[in-house]
Design a protein around this motif. Structure first.
Motif, PDB file in Angstrom:
ATOM      1  N   VAL A 137       0.862  -0.993  -0.135  1.00 27.22           N
ATOM      2  CA  VAL A 137       0.096   0.002  -0.025  1.00 27.22           C
ATOM      3  C   VAL A 137       0.929   1.316  -0.006  1.00 27.22           C
ATOM      4  CG1 VAL A 137      -1.933  -1.170   1.126  1.00 27.22           C
ATOM      5  CG2 VAL A 137      -0.258  -0.221   2.531  1.00 27.22           C
ATOM      6  N   CYS A 138       0.235   2.550  -0.201  1.00 30.40           N
ATOM      7  CA  CYS A 138       1.252   3.585  -0.474  1.00 30.40           C
ATOM      8  C   CYS A 138       0.479   4.655   0.391  1.00 30.40           C
ATOM      9  CB  CYS A 138       1.113   4.280  -1.840  1.00 30.40           C
ATOM     10  SG  CYS A 138       2.144   3.450  -2.926  1.00 30.40           S
ATOM     11  N   VAL A 139       1.241   5.505   1.135  1.00 29.17           N
ATOM     12  CA  VAL A 139       0.878   6.636   2.017  1.00 29.17           C
ATOM     13  C   VAL A 139       1.237   7.943   1.033  1.00 29.17           C
ATOM     14  CG1 VAL A 139       1.433   7.389   4.227  1.00 29.17           C
ATOM     15  CG2 VAL A 139       1.576   5.055   3.945  1.00 29.17           C
ATOM     16  N   GLN A 140       0.565   8.745   1.345  1.00 28.75           N
ATOM     17  CA  GLN A 140       0.536  10.119   0.933  1.00 28.75           C
ATOM     18  C   GLN A 140       1.633  11.101   1.487  1.00 28.75           C
ATOM     19  OE1 GLN A 140      -0.695  11.343  -1.677  1.00 28.75           O
ATOM     20  NE2 GLN A 140      -2.445  10.310  -2.250  1.00 28.75           N
ATOM     21  N   PRO A 141       2.718  11.578   0.744  1.00 26.57           N
ATOM     22  CA  PRO A 141       3.624  12.288   1.298  1.00 26.57           C
ATOM     23  C   PRO A 141       3.187  13.430   2.242  1.00 26.57           C
ATOM     24  CG  PRO A 141       4.256  11.845  -0.860  1.00 26.57           C
ATOM     25  CD  PRO A 141       2.900  11.333  -0.873  1.00 26.57           C
ATOM     26  N   LEU A 142       2.162  14.110   1.944  1.00 24.20           N
ATOM     27  CA  LEU A 142       1.441  15.014   2.760  1.00 24.20           C
ATOM     28  C   LEU A 142       1.218  14.586   4.176  1.00 24.20           C
ATOM     29  CD1 LEU A 142       0.568  17.983   2.941  1.00 24.20           C
ATOM     30  CD2 LEU A 142      -1.716  16.851   2.104  1.00 24.20           C
ATOM     31  N   LEU A 143       0.494  13.317   4.115  1.00 23.55           N
ATOM     32  CA  LEU A 143       0.355  12.675   5.417  1.00 23.55           C
ATOM     33  C   LEU A 143       1.733  12.612   6.384  1.00 23.55           C
ATOM     34  CD1 LEU A 143      -2.463  10.363   4.743  1.00 23.55           C
ATOM     35  CD2 LEU A 143      -2.814  12.659   5.931  1.00 23.55           C
ATOM     36  N   VAL A 144       2.788  12.022   5.584  1.00 22.71           N
ATOM     37  CA  VAL A 144       3.968  11.813   6.276  1.00 22.71           C
ATOM     38  C   VAL A 144       4.569  13.269   6.911  1.00 22.71           C
ATOM     39  CG1 VAL A 144       6.295  10.772   5.862  1.00 22.71           C
ATOM     40  CG2 VAL A 144       4.573   9.857   4.898  1.00 22.71           C
ATOM     41  N   GLY A 145       4.535  14.238   6.116  1.00 23.03           N
ATOM     42  CA  GLY A 145       5.013  15.315   6.744  1.00 23.03           C
ATOM     43  C   GLY A 145       4.274  16.037   7.367  1.00 23.03           C
ATOM     44  N   ARG A 168       3.580   3.707  10.871  1.00 25.50           N
ATOM     45  CA  ARG A 168       2.636   4.106  11.565  1.00 25.50           C
ATOM     46  C   ARG A 168       1.369   3.937  10.811  1.00 25.50           C
ATOM     47  NH1 ARG A 168       3.732   8.889  15.499  1.00 25.50           N
ATOM     48  NH2 ARG A 168       4.993   7.051  16.483  1.00 25.50           N
ATOM     49  N   LEU A 169       1.466   5.104   9.443  1.00 21.29           N
ATOM     50  CA  LEU A 169       0.240   5.408   9.078  1.00 21.29           C
ATOM     51  C   LEU A 169      -0.472   4.093   8.473  1.00 21.29           C
ATOM     52  CD1 LEU A 169       1.676   8.896   7.620  1.00 21.29           C
ATOM     53  CD2 LEU A 169      -0.234   8.589   9.126  1.00 21.29           C
ATOM     54  N   VAL A 170       0.284   3.434   7.805  1.00 21.09           N
ATOM     55  CA  VAL A 170      -0.126   2.084   7.355  1.00 21.09           C
ATOM     56  C   VAL A 170      -0.779   1.222   8.268  1.00 21.09           C
ATOM     57  CG1 VAL A 170       0.280  -0.242   6.403  1.00 21.09           C
ATOM     58  CG2 VAL A 170       1.747   1.939   5.521  1.00 21.09           C
ATOM     59  N   GLY A 171      -0.345   1.069   9.672  1.00 18.70           N
ATOM     60  CA  GLY A 171      -1.149   0.535  10.735  1.00 18.70           C
ATOM     61  C   GLY A 171      -2.359   1.190  10.907  1.00 18.70           C
ATOM     62  N   ASP A 172      -2.334   2.471  10.737  1.00 19.76           N
ATOM     63  CA  ASP A 172      -3.607   2.959  11.334  1.00 19.76           C
ATOM     64  C   ASP A 172      -4.799   3.247   9.795  1.00 19.76           C
ATOM     65  OD1 ASP A 172      -2.694   3.617  13.662  1.00 19.76           O
ATOM     66  OD2 ASP A 172      -2.036   5.658  13.089  1.00 19.76           O
ATOM     67  N   LEU A 173      -4.359   2.491   8.965  1.00 19.81           N
ATOM     68  CA  LEU A 173      -5.016   2.361   7.553  1.00 19.81           C
ATOM     69  C   LEU A 173      -5.110   3.847   6.861  1.00 19.81           C
ATOM     70  CD1 LEU A 173      -7.750  -0.047   8.530  1.00 19.81           C
ATOM     71  CD2 LEU A 173      -5.511  -0.374   7.607  1.00 19.81           C
ATOM     72  N   ARG A 174      -4.160   4.666   7.289  1.00 19.39           N
ATOM     73  CA  ARG A 174      -4.063   6.035   6.613  1.00 19.39           C
ATOM     74  C   ARG A 174      -3.220   5.849   5.360  1.00 19.39           C
ATOM     75  NH1 ARG A 174      -4.705  10.191  10.165  1.00 19.39           N
ATOM     76  NH2 ARG A 174      -4.790  11.613   8.258  1.00 19.39           N
ATOM     77  N   CYS A 175      -3.544   4.912   4.554  1.00 21.38           N
ATOM     78  CA  CYS A 175      -3.052   4.465   3.214  1.00 21.38           C
ATOM     79  C   CYS A 175      -3.926   4.281   2.090  1.00 21.38           C
ATOM     80  CB  CYS A 175      -2.094   3.500   3.419  1.00 21.38           C
ATOM     81  SG  CYS A 175      -2.917   2.025   4.153  1.00 21.38           S
ATOM     82  N   TYR A 176      -3.810   3.944   1.102  1.00 20.90           N
ATOM     83  CA  TYR A 176      -4.460   3.771  -0.087  1.00 20.90           C
ATOM     84  C   TYR A 176      -4.182   2.609  -0.959  1.00 20.90           C
ATOM     85  CZ  TYR A 176      -1.354   6.391  -2.916  1.00 20.90           C
ATOM     86  OH  TYR A 176      -0.181   6.951  -3.655  1.00 20.90           O
ATOM     87  N   VAL A 177      -5.194   1.909  -1.778  1.00 20.85           N
ATOM     88  CA  VAL A 177      -4.789   0.781  -2.486  1.00 20.85           C
ATOM     89  C   VAL A 177      -4.155   1.384  -3.869  1.00 20.85           C
ATOM     90  CG1 VAL A 177      -5.346  -1.410  -3.676  1.00 20.85           C
ATOM     91  CG2 VAL A 177      -6.508  -0.487  -1.427  1.00 20.85           C
ATOM     92  N   LEU A 178      -3.326   0.737  -4.431  1.00 22.37           N
ATOM     93  CA  LEU A 178      -2.503   1.049  -5.579  1.00 22.37           C
ATOM     94  C   LEU A 178      -3.284   1.072  -6.909  1.00 22.37           C
ATOM     95  CD1 LEU A 178       1.076  -0.505  -4.945  1.00 22.37           C
ATOM     96  CD2 LEU A 178       0.372   1.943  -4.644  1.00 22.37           C
ATOM     97  N   GLU A 179      -3.218   1.768  -7.832  1.00 24.41           N
ATOM     98  CA  GLU A 179      -3.720   1.653  -9.120  1.00 24.41           C
ATOM     99  C   GLU A 179      -2.735   0.877  -9.979  1.00 24.41           C
ATOM    100  OE1 GLU A 179      -4.847   3.990 -13.248  1.00 24.41           O
ATOM    101  OE2 GLU A 179      -3.881   5.128 -11.506  1.00 24.41           O
TER     102      GLU A 179
END
Length: 464
Positions: A137-145, A168-179
């Protein structure tokens, strides 16, 4: 629906001076208590939880060119192991195996890989993870910042810390499914990116050529109502700039007959049939020689760019033919095949969106609500998602509005209504959103555009 209360609730309400009939609760239609947005969010979370199950550890990777930071954590973001790898993204297969072994030593079944979508590297990592049977899964760079600032209220940044934040963001499901685009759709995406670059280049050439001619030879721009759209004007200007070497007065030696012959030979390269004449030579004399010489270079660049642009657009149309979408998208009056291809190059396969509204939201054209309690603020479009998709839909609407009766009527209604009329820009944004919804319906359901349904006079389910 009135809310049920027991005797204790009645006593408390009596003390507060309230009656049971004064208290009501909002219950969503259909009796589920869930809005449409709630159901879609729950479905999205369920899909993410299937990729990030509790029995999997999480591998957070901060991707770079040759130095990769890896960290394996549990779902509470407790670090289980760290590793730094000096290798290209294509050489991370052994690092993924290392993470799997670490996870199994700590009692996990496998690992879920998380990363930021940086450049092309995430696609490389996705292919490696898929080959090993690992979800990614991927995490938005804005969320990481933002997570970096909320960590200790500083902007301290290292690759190792970012890897933990990604996990941490992946564990919180603050991620998205890839295209994961199929090969044909991926080709259309690349052709669309190429076309966008050529459109920007051609626009820059026209602007630069206009500036040079306005300075050195302004009369030449008045020889046609829309000079840069006239093939004969472009052909004649090419002959002039190629042969005068910055001094148009030298063309008098050619004579009118020879000049017209040269223009007729050149006009075929531009796709025109008629010739064009010019006699006035007003302008800044000191700038004329250098500016016209430079203008000849820009004109040649513009012609070459237009040729490359036509080739790319022809290939995009071929892709639509291969996908058997040409007849469907051209059923919308006013929408050209190239305009539809540019939109689909940004969206990818529209079947991956569960609703037309999701496509509009992906483009950032959905309204952004601004309300709190009894206060109703001014709503604006979200401007999130893909700016390229928003631009492609905006351009397509400008060409389609004059030739589409539904868009024309909708634009007139939005701008001329007595209550809350929209500006021209706001109305065009609403039309662009409508065009995206139409495309989603006709492509996913494989039905041609229907004016009655598009105008809201006939329900889609009734028509089916």
């Amino acid at each position: 629906m009135p809310m049920r209360v027991d005797h204790g609730d009645v006593l408390l309400m009596s003390c507060a001076g309230l009656q049971s009939q004064d208290i009501e609760e909002d219950v969503m239609p259909h009796g589920s208590g869930l809005s449409r947005g709630d159901k879609r969010r729950n479905g999205r979370l369920a899909r993410l939880r299937a990729l990030v199950p509790p029995q999997n550890a999480i591998l957070g990777i901060d991707l770079a060119d040759e130095k990769q930071a890896l960290v394996v954590t549990d779902h509470d973001s407790r670090v289980l192991a760290r590793k730094r790898v000096r290798a290209k993204a294509w050489r991370l297969d052994s690092a993924l195996e290392w993470a799997r072994n670490v996870a199994r030593r700590h009692g996990f079944a496998d690992v879920t890989v998380g990363c930021e979508p940086t450049g092309h590297r995430w696609r490389v990592l996705d292919q490696l993870a898929a080959g090993l049977g690992m979800p990614l899964v991927c995490v938005q760079p804005l969320l990481v910042g933002r997570a970096r600032e909320s960590e200790d209220y500083t902007r301290d940044k290292t690759d190792d810390k970012d890897a933990v934040l990604i996990a941490r963001l992946v564990g919180d499901l603050r991620c998205y499914v890839l295209e994961r685009a199929e090969e044909t759709w991926a080709r259309l995406r690349h052709l669309g990116a190429r076309r966008e670059g050529l459109v920007a280049e051609a626009t820059a050439n026209v602007q630069q050529l206009r500036d040079l001619l306005e300075c050195a030879w302004p009369a030449v721009l008045g020889c046609a109502a829309k000079p840069f759209e006239s093939n004969s004007w472009c052909a004649a200007l090419t002959v002039v700039l190629d042969r005068c070497h910055g001094r148009p007065e030298r063309l008098a030696r050619m004579g009118l007959a020879r000049f017209l012959q040269a223009v007729n030979r050149e006009v075929a390269r531009w796709g025109g049939r008629q010739v064009w004449r010019l006699t006035d030579q007003a302008g800044v004399t000191a700038q004329r020689t250098g500016a016209l010489e430079r203008a000849s270079f820009v004109l040649a660049d513009w012609h070459a760019t237009k040729r490359r642009l036509s080739e790319v657009e022809a290939r995009m149309v071929e892709v639509l033919d291969h996908l058997e979408l040409t007849d469907l998208v051209t059923s919308i009056p006013g929408l050209s095949t190239v305009g539809a291809a540019a939109i689909l190059a940004e969206t990818g396969d529209l079947a991956r969106f569960d609703s037309p509204r999701a496509v509009v939201k992906h483009a950032g054209l959905c309204p952004r609500e601004n309300s709190s309690g009894t206060k109703e603020g001014r709503a604006r479009i979200a401007r999130r998602g893909r700016p390229g998709l928003r631009l492609a839909a905006w351009r397509a609407v400008w060409g389609a509005q004059a030739n589409n009766p539904v868009l024309t009527a909708r634009f007139h209604h939005l701008t001329a209504r007595e209550e809350n009329p929209l500006t021209t820009g706001q109305a065009h944004a609403a039309l662009a959103a409508a065009l995206l919804r139409w495309l989603h319906v006709i492509i996913t359901q494989r039905v041609p555009w229907n004016e009655q349904i598009a105008s809201g006079r006939t329900d889609l389910s009734a028509a089916a």
